[in-house]
Design an enzyme around this catalytic site. Structure first.
Site, mmCIF file in Angstrom:
data_model
loop_
_atom_site.group_PDB
_atom_site.id
_atom_site.type_symbol
_atom_site.label_atom_id
_atom_site.label_comp_id
_atom_site.label_asym_id
_atom_site.label_seq_id
_atom_site.Cartn_x
_atom_site.Cartn_y
_atom_site.Cartn_z
ATOM 1 N N CYS A 57 42.783 69.636 -42.779
ATOM 2 C CA CYS A 57 43.643 68.941 -42.011
ATOM 3 C C CYS A 57 44.766 69.902 -41.714
ATOM 4 O O CYS A 57 45.743 69.750 -40.990
ATOM 5 C CB CYS A 57 44.232 67.518 -42.697
ATOM 6 N N CYS B 65 44.837 64.870 -50.680
ATOM 7 C CA CYS B 65 46.196 65.345 -50.708
ATOM 8 C C CYS B 65 46.815 65.340 -52.314
ATOM 9 O O CYS B 65 47.622 66.354 -52.743
ATOM 10 C CB CYS B 65 47.377 64.261 -50.139
#
Lengths: 173, 302
Positions: free
Chosen positions: A70, A139
């Site tokens: 990302c 994350c």
């Protein structure tokens, strides 16, 4: 609530700032069923420990990691005292709300802990604390990797001959 | 096989005495013989050392070959030579099973309307009765837009022409009086064509697609620690963040710098694909992703 939603986080501004606010606005109006867990919102709205230490400080360890999927980038820094305890930590993250929240949580958790202890912090703990959905698990992984990278950097610095005590510590790890 | 002396220009910022940020070019040589200096091992989460470990996510050569064989049987052969690396095949039994699965997927296709047999090139309409066909499940983006082989270098205007030509034939208006089945098929086909065009027209998505088709997509979930790239990205993002939104001149300057970097990266990427160096292409694709994120951040501020 809408005022809160439109407020941008000036310190850690990123493209996620607007999308999080938009998501929150949609939650309020009931248009979308997607919402962020309150812990994520908390860490995004009031991120703890945003900032930067002097990279060249011998007591500072800097972890710089990225998620290629990302395009997120995360910097986590630790300040360690002579006894090997993390006395302060800070982070700077450019990425989605979950990435910012994960790194914020990470800096909170490692403060006051001995350097060795924080190596056992697992991404699953962070993910659980923030109730991260599966799509955002990477994350928390990034935050775990950032902690490890910061510790590794600090250790490398100690190996260059700081205090004898720390050298002995470094030699035994 | 790898591009010799590939170089990517990374721009560093310098604060002058007046505090005005000026931009200084800093060249960043990545000689193929000394890759270890800047290469990050894709797929190796904890490895931040200079060692070039082969990514565990890479398919063993045998499986890759089997996939290529299966693809070419369907009329979709890759122009990119198969990547042969030193990693031994994990499991010959697994490779054989994969090869069998590829062959087994070959099926006879016939037109639902007239029964005429369809070749792998008859993706949308029956060559005999011209009836619209249902969208295939495993049809890939390149064949949809008329290319037998995946390629990174594309003529975008030609791509757009093909796209528009297809969409004209599949426009809902053309099927207003057709059966609901045909309308359904036309809708499916249009959606598949839209998706294919969306991916192929953007260099980053196109690169990522080609790589994932060739087995380089699995490592995307991994963490990277390349200090040069990440430090540059960090500085660039901080620079954008620190620029006031009304300082359009500075934002434009940052954008221009980033755009030229993006062009360079795409050129390097094209060269890497042309040379069949998928490892290098994967690294450049990651760089391109970060460059695009920087662009988005600047544009959002403007």
């Amino acid at each position: 609530m809408l005022a809160f939603a439109s407020k941008t986080c000036g310190v850690v501004a990123s493209t996620s700032g607007r999308s999080l606010a938009q998501d929150l606005a949609r939650v309020v109006t009931g248009v979308s069923s997607r919402s962020y867990h309150k812990n994520v919102v908390d860490h995004y709205d009031k991120p703890r420990n945003v900032g930067s230490f002097d990279k060249t400080d011998p007591n500072v360890g800097t972890g710089l990691v990225g998620a290629p999927a990302c395009g997120d980038v995360m910097k986590l820094q630790i300040k360690v005292d002579a006894d090997g305890n993390i006395v302060d930590s800070c982070f700077k993250t450019f990425g989605c709300g979950s990435a910012i929240a994960s790194s914020s949580v990470a800096t909170e958790w490692i403060k006051g802990k001995p350097v060795e202890d924080v190596m056992t912090i697992k991404n699953s703990d962070i993910a659980k604390h923030l109730s991260l959905p599966p799509v955002k698990l990477h994350c928390s992984m990034l935050a775990e990797d950032a902690i490890k990278a910061a510790v590794k950097d600090w250790k490398a610095k100690q190996g260059k001959g700081e205090s004898p005590k720390l050298q002995a510590q470094a030699a035994s790890t | 096989m790898r591009a010799q002396g590939a170089r990517l220009l990374f721009l560093a910022h310098q604060t002058t005495a007046e505090g005005v940020q000026s931009i200084q070019a800093r060249s960043w040589i990545a000689a193929s013989s000394d890759r270890a200096a800047w290469l990050w091992p894709i797929g190796c989460r904890h490895s931040s050392t200079a060692s070039v470990a082969a990514p565990p996510a890479l398919y063993p050569a045998a499986v890759q070959h089997a996939i290529a064989r299966g693809s070419s049987a369907r009329g979709i052969s890759s122009s990119i030579p198969a990547q042969h690396n030193a990693e031994p095949a994990h499991n010959d039994a697994a490779a054989a099973a994969a090869a069998e699965a590829c062959d087994g997927q070959q099926q006879e296709r016939t037109c639902w309307q007239c029964g005429h047999s369809l070749t792998t090139h008859d993706l949308f309409f029956c060559p005999e009765c011209d009836s619209v066909q249902p969208a295939g499940i495993d049809v890939q983006h390149f064949p949809i837009l008329g290319m037998d082989q995946p390629q990174f270098e594309l003529d975008l205007r030609d791509l757009e022409r093909r796209y528009k030509a297809l969409q004209i034939r599949l426009h809902p208006d053309k099927f207003a009086t057709a059966s609901s089945l045909e309308q359904e098929y036309a809708q499916q086909q249009a959606a598949a064509i839209n998706q294919a065009y969306d991916v192929l027209k953007r260099p980053l998505r196109r690169a990522h697609y080609i790589l994932s088709q060739r087995g380089f997509g699995a490592c995307e979930g991994m963490t990277i620690t390349d200090p040069e790239l990440l430090m540059y990205v960090m500085e660039a993002r901080e620079e954008v963040e620190g620029t006031p939104a009304n300082d359009t001149a500075r934002l434009q300057a940052l954008l221009d710098t980033n755009q030229s970097l993006e062009q360079r990266c795409i050129q390097e990427l094209s060269a890497a694909f042309a040379a069949g160096d998928l490892q290098h292409a994967a690294e450049l694709t990651t760089q391109l992703r970060y460059i695009c994120r920087i662009r988005e951040a600047i544009v959002e501020k403007m």
